[in-house]
Motif scaffolding. Structure first.
Motif, PDB file in Angstrom:
ATOM      1  N   MET A  83       0.838  -1.196   0.000  1.00 11.49           N
ATOM      2  CA  MET A  83       0.000   0.000   0.000  1.00 11.49           C
ATOM      3  C   MET A  83       0.877   1.251   0.000  1.00 11.49           C
ATOM      4  SD  MET A  83      -2.933  -1.366  -0.183  1.00 11.49           S
ATOM      5  CE  MET A  83      -4.079  -0.026   0.127  1.00 11.49           C
ATOM      6  N   LYS A  84       1.474   1.508  -1.160  1.00 15.88           N
ATOM      7  CA  LYS A  84       2.346   2.669  -1.274  1.00 15.88           C
ATOM      8  C   LYS A  84       1.556   3.876  -1.741  1.00 15.88           C
ATOM      9  CE  LYS A  84       5.219   0.826  -4.314  1.00 15.88           C
ATOM     10  NZ  LYS A  84       6.373   0.804  -5.206  1.00 15.88           N
ATOM     11  N   TYR A  85       2.207   5.029  -1.679  1.00 14.60           N
ATOM     12  CA  TYR A  85       1.588   6.272  -2.128  1.00 14.60           C
ATOM     13  C   TYR A  85       1.172   6.171  -3.595  1.00 14.60           C
ATOM     14  CZ  TYR A  85       1.343  11.079  -3.814  1.00 14.60           C
ATOM     15  OH  TYR A  85       0.939  12.236  -4.413  1.00 14.60           O
ATOM     16  N   ASN A  86      -0.001   6.703  -3.892  1.00 12.10           N
ATOM     17  CA  ASN A  86      -0.504   6.719  -5.269  1.00 12.10           C
ATOM     18  C   ASN A  86      -0.364   8.146  -5.827  1.00 12.10           C
ATOM     19  OD1 ASN A  86      -3.136   4.843  -3.832  1.00 12.10           O
ATOM     20  ND2 ASN A  86      -1.457   3.951  -5.006  1.00 12.10           N
ATOM     21  N   PRO A  87       0.695   8.377  -6.592  1.00 13.59           N
ATOM     22  CA  PRO A  87       0.982   9.750  -7.025  1.00 13.59           C
ATOM     23  C   PRO A  87      -0.143  10.341  -7.874  1.00 13.59           C
ATOM     24  CG  PRO A  87       2.856   8.311  -7.418  1.00 13.59           C
ATOM     25  CD  PRO A  87       1.705   7.422  -7.068  1.00 13.59           C
ATOM     26  N   ARG A  88      -0.390  11.651  -7.685  1.00 13.05           N
ATOM     27  CA  ARG A  88      -1.480  12.305  -8.402  1.00 13.05           C
ATOM     28  C   ARG A  88      -1.166  12.519  -9.879  1.00 13.05           C
ATOM     29  NH1 ARG A  88      -3.039  10.753  -3.964  1.00 13.05           N
ATOM     30  NH2 ARG A  88      -4.966  11.579  -3.102  1.00 13.05           N
TER      31      ARG A  88
END
Lengths: 487, 130, 428
Positions: A83-88
């Motif tokens: 569950m890593k960051y989901n870049p915009r």
């Protein structure tokens, strides 16, 4: 004890059908500019379908969203899920005019940009995995597995050596045995050894002429790198089988180690894990399958190819297994994954892996006094503890998980892998900062203490959420799977 | 809960209660404890043949599924409809009202099945192993 | 952190990996790029995909107007950065929205149970057929040739390892399913009859007639629906036993073919054979209503090799888009939307006929129709591209007997003037 959680106003919100009132509508269509047509036998209406205004729609789905916890909310150390960051930026490029609204059946001449995106992503994924050919078509990891196993089946049939079994370690994801069974294979369980890895003696015995493939996750679901991977691959190959790798844990390898270099014949990737495409509350994912040369002729159609140096689609592949999904797969995930790879680049991708492994080992170090570590083998990107130290107080892994919610964290993965009784599977990913992990550690240590001194506080958790633990037994005995009007 | 003295038991924790040429079959108290709250029981139709050692039905809790293996060979002559409607009976009365099927036996009850004393010891060992 | 671990370098964390498994060179991928550079790359790619063209392509991917608040709402991190709702206390948003989704799908389809979603329409058809095989204990599949050709390809690929016999039934000159052919094709070994409506040519089928034939043989009817917008007007497939539907038309971007979402809906008696996630209502100790994933014992993470399917995800975010779309249009709006689609296609077909073109398949249709343009497809396509027009899908690749014919889709977003422009282009 400091906690990340505090209370604030959470709006109650009924079901759509309970806020509905006749005549309302959330949007307006432009006037019809052609003559209206009557259709004989048309339905009168969709009974009980909602009728609500635009603002009510906005409030409804906004309020509901506040009852969720996402990566954007806080640390989400859910093992095996990355569950890593989901870049915009991923979202922005996917919605560009010409990409978000492109039609899959536009001719190649009118889809050159889309083809370029698929081609570049394919090229990068091959470089990352060390494999030789790839299909992006499978819609998710599980469909990738099925595609991969069907490729194996085809290649073995072509060798004149059809086989009927697939070997799967007991620590594997449930999709592995389900996939093998759906592909028509008999599933045979392979026991792990005391180090939590493949037991070579068992493999030696079980890897017979009947076994088509060994489905292996590396690092495995215990977060352990298979030390003997080369011997495993050699043995499987010597006995005429193929090595399938479940790429769920690629976040431990990118830029550091390549499955293609350690003997894997076929593998899938989860773009929603390793390559930062959002999990979306349970999908969509994407599960590209990368293979070695021998399996290439069987890849699904249309296959990516080049014509006169330009990316193109090849439909003329007589040995292909056929399509596994309509159109080309989850294209919107390709754009996101490609944006992620471009943003990180070769240097960033490697550092991502290093940070993910460093973070998992940091948590392991900080927690190993308070929680039992069933396998002392070195950890990669995730670490699996057990509730053995808490169980004597009547506190189980599920209870500790629920109590973590009160401290403001999403729980780890509960009771998986099955080889560990009371498993607590923790994967911080590279996105977790040290400060955030320190808070998580404090919470875990506080819970370990509570388990000894006030176990009922833990077994009754969570105490701070909108609802308490739900009666899942009653829900399963008398399932209510839709709303119905009380008439 | 005590194990009825006239039943016989399998290592998979099923019981069989022979009565003349027929026998009732169910799962033991130990099994229901392991599974937790039972939410669903699936049984085959009357007339289905049974083979000793082979699965004939399933019981489910919220997060586990367990196959039920027949202790005997024969043919199903009745299934417990009340149990299908109220799976919780297995948690309440596993050796009595929660019988699963009634079978007409092909020959004798297999000799390898445990008697009550042997089964109690088997369960004690299983519990100690945890 | 390395100090805490007593390590001198991050390399130490990888030392246990055997040397031959280590990659000792940098990946052959350019160094990391800035957002601005990434945007430039994708904008350039997007420009090469005919943006702003008027397109008459449908065939399983439909351009309907997407209210802007769909993206506003799904862009909230609480929706799109959450995982599967395995922890119900902090996932009630996702769970309640899926419960509402399941309810609306039941209302639309006239079925009693709907799952939380599968990958898309093509895999929904596959899962429905496998489910029918489990329910009936049979393995024969009878599929209409007027079911989406790519759906049928997927069905063939993913059943090949189990050798399910698949028979196909043709269509009549009216465009409708050949019911006599269907009657002849079903047998005592038929598990499922799969029929699409509106079918691939846009023609509306009669669910009840197909169901009667399937049921007479003891088989289940699988109703395939490629555009859910059609259900605003067409009768619910209540006569079917399993509904396999693509949801893209409900506010999911056309986006070069995915991600989309499919669903399965069925009768309550089949629920234990249904694959995919299900959300049910539950209560907590204080009696408060909440929602949980339920009947999970059907699924792979519990039943492993005996699961109903290997599917794990449910395309939740796409299902959420569909839910917002359904809630936004609502009862009146959905009907009006369907009526507009019907009217646009009828106008376009009439315009083509008016231009002297042959429109095939006279039976009632929804928003697609088949027409024979004057020019060969390749020539037509090139000429139209110069006028920023994509005239439709050449059918020859999928139906050799329809070589030279075009499948045209006219949804509510196409203005009348463009419909006229299409007719003129096809007649040129």
């Amino acid at each position: 004890m400091p906690t990340r959680a505090s209370r604030h106003i959470v709006q109650n919100e009924p079901l759509l059908f309970e806020v509905s009132s006749p005549g309302k509508q959330g949007c307006q269509l432009p006037p019809l500019d052609v003559p209206a047509v009557e259709l004989a036998g048309a339905r009168a209406e969709v009974p009980d379908f909602p009728e609500i205004s635009e603002l009510e729609v906005i409030r409804h789905f906004t309020r509901l969203s506040t009852w969720n916890y996402g990566v954007d909310t806080g640390l989400y150390p859910l093992g095996s899920c990355t569950m890593k960051y989901n870049p915009r930026i991923n979202e922005a490029v996917t919605r560009l005019e010409g990409l978000g609204d492109g039609h899959p059946l536009q001719s190649a001449a009118l889809a050159r940009g889309a083809l370029r995106i698929m081609d570049l992503l394919a090229q990068y994924l091959l470089e990352i995995t060390g494999m030789e050919a790839i299909t992006l078509q499978p819609a998710a990891g599980a469909q990738g597995e099925l595609t991969g196993i069907l490729l194996v089946r085809e290649a073995l049939a072509a060798r004149g050596d059809a086989r009927r079994k697939v070997l799967i370690p007991d620590s594997a994801h449930g999709t592995n045995p389900a996939t093998a069974a759906i592909a028509g294979y008999q599933v045979e369980n392979l026991k792990s050894n005391a180090a939590g890895t493949v037991d070579m003696a068992s493999l030696e015995k079980q890897m017979t002429g009947e076994v088509a493939a060994l489905m292996l996750t590396n690092p495995n679901t215990l977060g352990i790198f298979e030390q003997d991977i080369h011997r495993i691959a050699d043995l499987v190959h010597e006995r005429g089988g193929m090595l399938y790798m479940d790429g769920a844990n690629m976040n431990a390898l990118v830029g550091r180690s390549r499955p293609g270099d350690f003997g894997v014949d076929v593998m899938h990737l989860n773009l929603h894990k390793t390559f930062s495409t959002p999990h979306g509350g349970g999908g969509p994912g994407a599960g590209p399958v990368a293979v070695k040369r021998e399996l290439e002729p069987y890849l699904p159609i249309p296959a990516l190819t080049r014509r006169n140096g330009e990316p193109a689609l090849d439909y003329d592949r007589p040995r292909s297994i056929g399509r596994v999904r309509a159109f080309y797969g989850n294209f919107g995930m390709f754009t996101r994954a490609l944006a992620y790879i471009m943003a990180n680049g070769c240097d960033g991708l490697k550092q991502t892996t290093e940070d993910a492994v460093l973070n998992a080992n940091y948590l392991r170090k900080k927690l190993e006094g308070a929680y039992a570590l069933p396998y002392p083998t070195p950890s990669m990107h995730e670490v699996v503890f057990s509730d053995a130290a808490q169980a004597p107080h009547g506190v189980r892994t599920g209870d500790v998980a629920k109590r973590l919610i009160d401290y403001g964290f999403h729980p780890y993965t509960v009771s998986f892998p099955l080889v560990v009784r009371g498993a607590m599977m923790i994967e911080p990913t590279e996105s977790a900062s040290q400060a955030e992990m320190d808070e998580f550690v404090e919470a875990m240590l506080a819970i370990a203490e509570e388990a000894k001194t006030q176990p009922e506080l833990v077994t009754g958790a969570p105490h701070t959420t909108k609802i308490g633990r739900l009666d899942e037994v009653a829900a399963a005995r008398q399932p209510r799977l839709r709303w119905q009007p009380s008439r | 809960m005590s194990y009825p003295s006239d039943y016989r038991y399998t290592t998979e924790h099923e019981w069989v209660a022979p009565k003349g040429k027929t026998a009732r079959i169910g799962i033991t108290d130990f099994a229901q404890h392991q599974l937790g709250d039972i939410v669903f029981v699936e049984l085959p139709p009357v007339g289905t043949p049974l083979v000793a050692g082979q699965a004939f039905g399933t019981v489910e809790s919220v997060k586990a599924v367990s196959e039920v293996f027949s202790p005997v060979s024969g043919k199903i002559v009745a299934i417990n409809e009340a149990l299908v409607k109220s799976p919780e009976l297995i948690n309440q009365d596993p050796h009595g009202t929660a019988w699963m099927v009634e079978a007409e036996l092909d020959g004798e009850v297999p000799a390898k099945l445990m008697d009550t004393k042997a089964y109690e010891q088997f369960v004690a060992e299983a519990e100690a192993a945890h | 952190m390395l100090d805490d671990l007593g390590l001198d370098s991050v390399d130490a964390l990888f030392r246990h990996i055997p040397e031959y498994c280590r990659l000792t060179r940098p990946l052959d991928i350019p160094k990391g790029k800035s957002e601005a550079e990434i945007l430039d790359f994708f904008r350039a790619a997007a420009r090469d995909n005919a943006p702003g063209f008027t397109s008459f392509l449908g065939a399983g991917a439909y351009q309907h107007y997407r209210p802007v608040h769909i993206d506003t709402l799904v862009s909230r991190g609480e929706w799109f950065t959450a995982y599967t709702p395995y922890q119900p206390e902090i996932s009630q948003g996702t769970l309640q929205s899926i419960f509402e989704f399941q309810t609306m799908i039941c209302q639309l389809t006239g079925q009693e149970v709907a799952n939380a979603g599968v990958y898309d329409g093509s895999t929904a058809l596959l899962e429905a057929c496998m489910m029918a095989a489990r329910v009936t204990g049979r393995d024969g599949l009878v599929v209409a040739r007027s079911v989406h050709p790519q759906y049928r390809e997927v069905l063939r690929t993913l059943t090949r390892s189990r050798e399910f016999p698949i028979a196909e039934v043709g269509y009549l000159p009216s465009g409708r399913l050949d019911l006599d052919g269907l009657r002849a094709a079903v047998s005592a070994s038929t598990a499922a009859v799969a029929v699409q409506s509106p079918n691939f040519f846009g023609t509306i089928e009669d669910w009840e007639q197909a169901a009667a034939i399937a049921h007479a043989a003891g088989a289940l009817l699988v109703a395939v629906i490629a555009d859910p917008v059609s259900l605003g007007l067409l009768p619910a497939p209540a006569a079917a036993d399993i509904v396999a539907m693509e949801l893209q038309g409900f506010g999911i971007p056309v986006g070069f073919g995915g991600p989309y979402a499919g669903i399965l809906a069925c009768r309550e008696t089949f629920v234990r054979s249904l694959p995919g996630r299900l959300v049910g209502e539950a209560r907590d100790a204080e009696g408060r209503r909440g929602f949980v994933l339920t009947l999970a014992t059907r699924e792979q993470h519990i039943r492993r090799e005996k699961a109903t399917s290997n599917i794990c995800t449910n395309q939740a975010l796409c299902a959420l888009m569909a839910s917002i779309f359904m809630a936004t249009y609502g009862k009146q709006g959905l009907r009006e939307l369907a009526q507009q689609n019907l009217a646009k296609a009828a106008y376009a077909a009439a315009a083509c006929r008016g231009a002297g073109l042959e429109v095939l398949f006279p039976a009632p249709r929804f928003h697609e129709f088949v027409v024979k343009p004057r020019r060969a497809p390749a020539e037509l396509e090139a000429a139209c591209a110069r006028e920023r027009l994509i005239p439709g899908l050449p059918l020859g690749r999928y139906y050799p007997e329809l070589e030279g014919a075009l499948l045209v889709c006219a949804t509510e977003i196409i203005p009348r003037a463009e419909l006229d422009r299409l007719a003129a282009a096809l007649a040129a």
